[in-house]
Design a protein around this motif. Structure first.
Motif: not given
Length: 867
Positions: A511-538
């Motif tokens: 988030h510190e290094k991201a440019s304003p136009t890259a926000g949506s891609a970064i959010d999508a990557e973060a969402v995918a990461y959290e979903q994978e964490c949830i699958r592992q923890l489940q």
């Protein structure tokens, strides 16, 4: 992984149960079933009863009298909890029942190993065979550790990536901790030296063989050479582990075993010659593979200073913390395995990002977890082991038995002393070996009695009792083994989660290094990461529902995922706003179902993540009420459950009771106090949060500076300096936070104070720490355009820590600014040899060369165009 992985513990327990059943069947099939008693069985049985007692639900009066401070720490889990805030009833001594159950299973495995070994060791040859096995185990582990070290790729066994551990830098073998690897080698060193002495002594009763290569002496000499080589491998691996405590007990074990062997057997010359050859082998090997690293590490012993041996004061900090906690759980402790969750209640100013999973001292951790009763049993066990070794050595008239007891005494002494500075008693890979060696010492002592020599030490057992014991072992063993299968599988998924758990650092960097136009891609990557964490923890909680940390991590992942999805929602309300809206509108909802429907309309389907987070928080707290963050989340999410009618302040007060020094808890409580219009309470809590670690120090500075206009920066800086008294790192955070909105020269006064503070601290420090402070002062003076003072600070840093890349690079830049190009080139060349790919070094080196040429040309009278 040294038995610290749940799969290793399952294997240990399974093998222990197997040998117990095998012994019981063998005893049942004997003509006259017999068994052998010793006093250690009472100690082990008492330890098992104590740990089992910690898990039993107790009446409230008994629980309050035995559980120490637990009743004071857990007001929401008692019968007199505040109205609407009661979360349940906590009535067991252990504050971490799941960890205590795991500890009980491993303790039973140790007891079984000890018991069966004492029953199966009938004569001296049995002890000798087990000593040889221990020696071979140490040599194999050392050889594997060295091979893995010299061919390492950072992974254990070249394929397994352990969380927070790597095979680079030091020799570890299959242990995640180098100290435990060195302890394992120390346990095998005594048996190795015994075997070496035994091969030289001629005490083996074998007929003399004829022929040069078939003679007993030739065979013994060959065996001795191989054993000396194996001892050299073990000692070399121990040295390259760079474990100071491990090497100390390793050479202590070698010394004790050697002294006893020289005293008991007439092999002084050959044994000393063999040990000298081992020393020569180690010296040559170290000269090739890292003599400087080993000597630099072990030179700390020569200082005789705790400041040097414990530079970061980590061990002294946790020892003092545990000493403060022990009186609060004086009778039967806080539960086996509870240290990790209890010590934060007493640790003031916790180090950032560090967690003390153990007390780094077995003699402190055992009383904390098992109280005075456990400390008494521990003392009895150590006393018995010491008595067996000393009495056996004193009474033995058989040289073969004497040198065996010397080897056993050496290994057990190494274990007892290493426990003063490490948690080796909580490493099954080492303690399984200790159980076998202690059993051998017990039997060795018994063999010095005439009763044992006549065979009358065994006692008959009715066959029906033997058969009943076999059936009981089958049932109990099956229950224990099956109960550890789930945690073993869960550990695999948990480790996968941990390996990828650098979420906070990685996300913040993104988030510190991201440019304003890259926000949506970064959010999508973060969402995918959290979903994978949830699958592992489940998967973790599917196999082990009692995994408290997985439950808490799952709750936090659901909250993170909700925040990510909510940030891009049509109605991006924050969680506090949602909570306030729901509570203010509660009277308009007929039931909980209407509130849920409103939330889905107002927020979206991802509000389900809030419900899941609340569910996992409640499960985690029900299994371990010491999770302070859980109460903070409960305060945020209680509006989702009609049964949780307590106020937010009640849950935050409970969080502060169990985690009074936790930065996250203090920061959350401070924010709530501010919202409630309590500025004095906010200031007090925010001060405590400020000094709880770098994370919240930076967060509070950003909050205060971020809500200040440029005109009020000087006032806010003065407020922070007076009220929070930041250290050097905090001053750096203030400087960074102010740079974006400060006017030119507005921060000059603060920067002068910052530079002078850095100089003052540098003068009171030494070595690398002093150099780091001088570099801070140098950087600030350079920002103030005071280049002479900046250069002087760089020179001071160089005097404190001359062979450092950053120090010499900073000095070179200061020399270039001062026009001293030739000297700057020398330092830059040194830096480039160590990091030839650094482009900034190359740029400054070209500037230094160009500057020097300009000086020479100017002196020679060459005009500018020609230059």
């Amino acid at each position: 992984m040294g038995g610290r992985h749940a799969v290793g513990q399952l294997v240990l327990i399974g093998l222990a149960v197997t040998v117990a059943i095998a012994w019981a069947v063998r005893m049942s099939l004997q003509t006259v079933p017999t068994w052998r008693y010793n006093h250690a069985m009472l100690v082990l049985f008492g330890a098992i009863l104590l740990v089992a007692f910690q898990l039993i639900p107790l009446p409230d009066a008994i629980w309050r009298s035995l559980a120490g401070r637990s009743a004071e720490l857990l007001p929401l889990w008692s019968s007199d909890a505040p109205t609407g805030g009661r979360l349940g009833t906590w009535n067991s001594v252990s504050l971490t029942p799941e960890a205590t159950r795991g500890g009980l299973a491993v303790l039973v495995a140790y007891a079984i190993l000890f018991f069966v070994t004492t029953q199966r060791v009938n004569e001296l040859r049995d002890i000798q065979r087990l000593l040889r096995c221990c020696a071979v185990a140490a040599v194999v582990m050392a050889a594997f550790g060295l091979i893995q070290f010299f061919t390492n790729n950072g992974r254990f066994f070249w394929f397994y990536q352990a969380p927070f551990a790597t095979t680079k830098g030091v020799v570890k073998g299959s242990f995640t901790n180098r100290n435990h690897f060195a302890q394992f080698l120390a346990l095998g060193t005594g048996p190795l030296i015994w075997w070496l002495c035994h091969s030289y002594s001629g005490l083996t009763k074998r007929p003399q063989d004829s022929g040069r290569f078939g003679s007993t002496r030739f065979r013994h000499n060959t065996t001795g050479c191989w054993l000396a080589f194996g001892l050299g491998i073990v000692l070399l691996a121990g040295l390259l582990s760079l474990s100071r405590g491990g090497n100390a007990v390793l050479f202590l074990a070698a010394t004790i075993a050697s002294v006893v062997c020289c005293w008991a057997a007439a092999v002084r010359g050959r044994l000393v010659a063999g040990l000298a050859a081992v020393g020569l082998l180690i010296g040559v090997s170290l000269a090739i593979f890292g003599f400087d690293r080993v000597t630099n590490r072990l030179d700390d012993f020569t200082s005789g200073s705790l400041e040097v041996l414990d530079r970061r004061a980590g061990r002294r900090t946790i020892w003092a913390t545990v000493i403060r906690a022990i009186p609060d759980f004086a009778v039967v402790g806080a539960g086996v395995g509870s240290h990790r969750d209890v010590y934060p209640t007493y640790l003031e100013n916790p180090p950032d990002g560090a967690e003390f999973t153990h007390a780094e001292n077995g003699y402190l951790q055992v009383p904390l977890e098992t109280g005075a009763v456990g400390a008494f049993l521990l003392a009895a066990g150590i006393g018995l082991c010491m008595g067996w070794c000393v009495a056996g050595l004193w009474r033995s008239r058989d040289k073969r038995l004497t040198i065996c007891l010397g080897a056993l005494a050496a290994s057990l002494a190494a274990n007892a002393l290493h426990a003063l500075v490490d948690f080796v008693w909580y490493v099954p890979g080492c303690m399984a070996l200790v159980a076998v060696l202690a059993a051998c010492a017990c039997r060795g002592r018994q063999m010095t009695d005439p009763v044992d020599q006549s065979g009358t030490d065994v006692q008959p057992v009715p066959r029906i009792v033997a058969l009943s014991a076999t059936v009981l072992l089958l049932i109990v063993g099956a229950v224990i083994v099956v109960g550890r299968v789930g945690p073993a599988v869960a550990q695999v998924y948990w480790n996968r989660y941990l390996v990828a758990s650098e979420r906070d650092e990685i996300a913040s960097e993104r988030h510190e290094k991201a440019s304003p136009t890259a926000g949506s891609a970064i959010d999508a990557e973060a969402v995918a990461y959290e979903q994978e964490c949830i699958r592992q923890l489940q998967e973790v909680i599917r196999w082990q529902p009692g995994h408290v940390r997985a439950q808490m991590a799952l709750a936090q992942s659901h909250l993170h995922l909700f925040d990510l999805l909510q940030s891009s929602a049509v109605n991006p309300m924050s969680l506090p706003n949602i909570r306030d809206a729901a509570l203010s509108s509660r009277s308009h909802f007929r039931d909980k179902k209407e509130q849920d429907q409103w939330m889905r309309r107002a927020i979206g389907e991802h509000c389900e993540h809030l419900k899941q987070a609340l569910r996992h928080v409640r499960l985690a707290l029900a299994m371990c009420p010491m999770e302070g963050k859980g109460y903070v989340h409960l305060a945020e999410l209680a509006f989702l459950d009609d049964n949780l009618t307590g106020s937010k302040e009640i849950y935050l007060d409970q969080a502060l009771r169990v985690r009074p020094f936790d930065g996250y808890v203090l920061y959350s409580a401070a924010n709530e106090a501010w919202l409630a219009g309590k500025p004095e309470e906010w200031l007090e809590l925010s001060k405590r949060a400020f000094h709880s670690g770098r994370t919240f120090q930076k967060q509070i500075i950003n909050d205060l500076i971020g809500h200040t206009s440029p005109a009020g920066l000087e006032f806010m800086i003065d407020f922070i300096l007076q009220q929070y008294k930041p250290d050097l790192a905090g001053l750096g955070y203030i400087r960074t936070a102010c740079q974006k909105q400060a006017q030119p020269n507005q921060l000059d006064g603060f920067l002068h104070y910052y530079a002078q503070r850095a100089e003052y601290e540098a003068k009171n420090l030494q070595g690398k720490q002093a150099a780091a402070a001088w570099l801070v002062a140098r950087r600030v003076y350079r920002e103030l355009a005071d280049k002479p003072r900046s250069l002087e600070c760089a020179k001071q840093a160089y005097r404190c820590w001359p062979n450092d890349f950053s120090v010499r690079g900073a000095l070179a830049i200061g020399l270039i600014d001062a026009g001293q190009f030739a000297e700057a080139q020398n330092h830059l060349q040194w830096c480039l040899r160590r990091n030839p790919k650094a482009k900034w070094l190359e740029t400054h080196y070209r500037k230094a060369v160009s500057g020097q040429l300009d000086q020479q040309s100017s002196v020679a009278g060459i005009d500018a165009p020609t230059r």
